[in-house]
Design an enzyme around this catalytic site. Structure first.
Site, short mmCIF file in Angstrom:
data_model
loop_
_atom_site.label_atom_id
_atom_site.label_comp_id
_atom_site.label_asym_id
_atom_site.label_seq_id
_atom_site.Cartn_x
_atom_site.Cartn_y
_atom_site.Cartn_z
N ASN A 7 0.87 -1.18 0.00
CA ASN A 7 0.00 0.00 0.00
C ASN A 7 0.91 1.23 0.00
O ASN A 7 1.34 1.70 1.05
CB ASN A 7 -0.90 -0.03 1.23
CG ASN A 7 -1.93 1.09 1.24
OD1 ASN A 7 -1.81 2.05 0.49
ND2 ASN A 7 -2.91 0.97 2.11
N ARG A 90 -2.28 -1.59 -3.97
CA ARG A 90 -3.30 -0.56 -3.90
C ARG A 90 -2.94 0.54 -4.90
O ARG A 90 -1.83 1.06 -4.89
CB ARG A 90 -3.37 0.05 -2.51
CG ARG A 90 -4.34 1.23 -2.42
CD ARG A 90 -3.94 2.18 -1.32
NE ARG A 90 -4.85 3.31 -1.22
CZ ARG A 90 -4.52 4.47 -0.70
NH1 ARG A 90 -3.30 4.68 -0.24
NH2 ARG A 90 -5.39 5.46 -0.63
N HIS A 179 -10.32 6.14 -1.46
CA HIS A 179 -10.31 5.37 -0.21
C HIS A 179 -11.34 4.25 -0.25
O HIS A 179 -11.82 3.80 0.80
CB HIS A 179 -10.58 6.27 1.01
CG HIS A 179 -9.60 7.38 1.19
ND1 HIS A 179 -9.97 8.64 1.64
CD2 HIS A 179 -8.25 7.43 0.98
CE1 HIS A 179 -8.90 9.40 1.69
NE2 HIS A 179 -7.85 8.70 1.31
N ARG A 241 -4.10 18.93 2.39
CA ARG A 241 -5.02 19.27 1.30
C ARG A 241 -6.20 20.09 1.82
O ARG A 241 -6.74 19.81 2.90
CB ARG A 241 -5.52 18.01 0.60
CG ARG A 241 -4.49 17.38 -0.30
CD ARG A 241 -4.90 16.00 -0.78
NE ARG A 241 -4.34 14.95 0.07
CZ ARG A 241 -4.56 13.66 -0.09
NH1 ARG A 241 -5.36 13.24 -1.07
NH2 ARG A 241 -4.02 12.77 0.72
N GLU A 384 -7.09 -2.12 5.13
CA GLU A 384 -7.05 -2.07 3.67
C GLU A 384 -6.20 -3.20 3.10
O GLU A 384 -6.50 -3.74 2.03
CB GLU A 384 -6.51 -0.72 3.21
CG GLU A 384 -7.41 0.46 3.55
CD GLU A 384 -6.77 1.80 3.26
OE1 GLU A 384 -7.06 2.37 2.20
OE2 GLU A 384 -5.97 2.26 4.09
#
Length: 397
Positions: A7, A90, A179, A241, A384
């Site tokens: 990932n 990912r 996500h 961000r 994940e």
């Protein structure tokens, strides 16, 4: 079957070596602060827990250091690279065409490259991870799981922008969502938990809060709306961000203040969010400074929580109600402060936070709502890597 899950984030690589279908983790760890001073690699395998500060200038170096640990004669868990049958990757953005888990081909890599402009902080690193893994694990199947895939169920009223439709039809300009691996995993876990308790589970809002943040509206297990759009930049306030911003600000910075488009892009992606508000991008630092009386950090926390609150309210409207609000990822699972602010004054919607439960940390699914609450508030630890392993295994087997 051994599946190495990679990932690759903008400045980190999470990894797990997972045995499937048992879903057991043989080794795991994290490479963090890639390209920065004080880079670290963490490696865990059984009783072995190691952390080492090393120079890691790029993702390729990071992956090679992970591989060296996995095959180390003293602490490793595999003899050589041939003991890895699948490498699951990912990738943040799959664009318009890559809408499901796929095995890596030249065409897949080219499409990932084509959407670099849509995820400039992630897709280049994701692709580099694939290319390095192809060399290191030449005999393994390389599989890609896309963050955007989970959101291809969104209806057109949710994903189309109110600009001339030719841009969507001819240039694929639309909302994609991100996500998705995390939102899929935690929503399924939350629904299973609610079903076991005999509680309603039709309408779920999942709140993923890490360095990147997003929120999803999920009905009957299907995503119907999401806060991130064509790129992973809008919606909630994030580490660096800005999230939602009036587009007039962008043109003002360019036309009136003389910034170039690339400079504005860098400002919005790398210099804004909590970093731009406080000078810190790590929520732990910001909470600590706020507790010490730093009003700038305190205001930033309330701005962050207020943005989450607004999205929760809008998604309750989109779902025509809510059965559970689910918090996940590093900040979502660990920051009682952000959860408290986001759920403040939401009792009229049936969301009653139990402050005692909210302050207790844990690593399992747990409710943090008051016992008498009409609606459920859950913390569901995300995984994940396991979700990527499951999807990779199901594709190849």
């Amino acid at each position: 079957m051994n599946i190495l899950v990679i990932n690759s984030g903008s400045s980190s690589i999470k990894y797990q070596l997972i045995k499937m279908p048992e879903e057991t983790v043989a080794a795991s760890g994290l490479v963090e602060r890639i390209g920065l001073e004080g880079a670290l690699i963490h490696y865990n395998a059984g009783e072995t827990k190691l952390s080492k500060e090393v120079e890691i200038p790029d993702h390729e170096t990071g992956l090679k250091r992970i591989t060296a640990f996995l095959m180390d004669s003293d602490v490793g868990v595999i003899e050589d690279e041939n003991h890895i049958q699948i490498v699951g990757h990912r990738v943040v953005h799959g664009g318009k065409s890559l809408t499901k888990t796929v095995e890596v081909t030249a065409e897949v890599k080219e499409e990932i490259r084509n959407v670099f402009p849509l995820a400039p902080l992630h897709n280049p690193h994701n692709l580099r991870g694939i290319e390095v893994a192809e060399k290191v694990f030449a005999n393994a199947k390389q599989v890609v799981v896309f963050d955007t895939a989970f959101f291809h169920t969104m209806p057109q009223k949710a994903y189309q922008y109110a600009i001339p439709k030719k841009f969507m039809e001819e240039n694929a300009v639309r909302s994609y969502g991100f996500h998705g691996t995390s939102h899929k995993y935690v929503s399924e876990k939350a629904i299973a938990y609610l079903n076991e308790k005999g509680l309603p589970s039709e309408k779920i809002i999942t709140v993923h809060l890490g360095n990147g943040c997003s929120i999803s509206a999920i009905k009957d297990g299907i995503a119907i709306d999401h806060s991130l759009g064509m790129g992973p930049a809008n919606g909630l306030i994030m580490g660096t961000r800005a999230g939602d911003i009036d587009q007039s600000v962008i043109f003002y910075l360019i036309d009136k203040l003389g910034y170039t488009p690339q400079q504005v892009n860098d400002i919005l992606l790398k210099e804004s969010g909590m970093l731009g508000l406080t000078g810190y991008s790590d929520m732990r630092d910001i909470e600590e400074k706020s507790a010490e009386g730093n009003e700038t950090c305190r205001l930033a926390l309330y701005m962050n929580g207020y943005r989450i609150k607004k999205y929760i309210g809008s998604y309750i409207a989109a779902l025509n109600g809510v059965d559970a609000v689910v918090f996940t990822a590093g900040i979502g699972e660990n920051s009682s402060v952000i959860r408290k602010i986001a759920l403040e004054d939401m009792e009229y919607l049936g969301l009653h936070l139990d402050h005692r439960k909210n302050d207790v940390r844990g690593k399992t699914i747990r409710p943090i709502n008051s016992p008498e609450a009409e609606k459920q508030i859950l913390i569901v630890p995300t995984n994940e890597e396991l979700e990527i392993a499951k999807q990779s295994y199901n594709l190849i087997k």
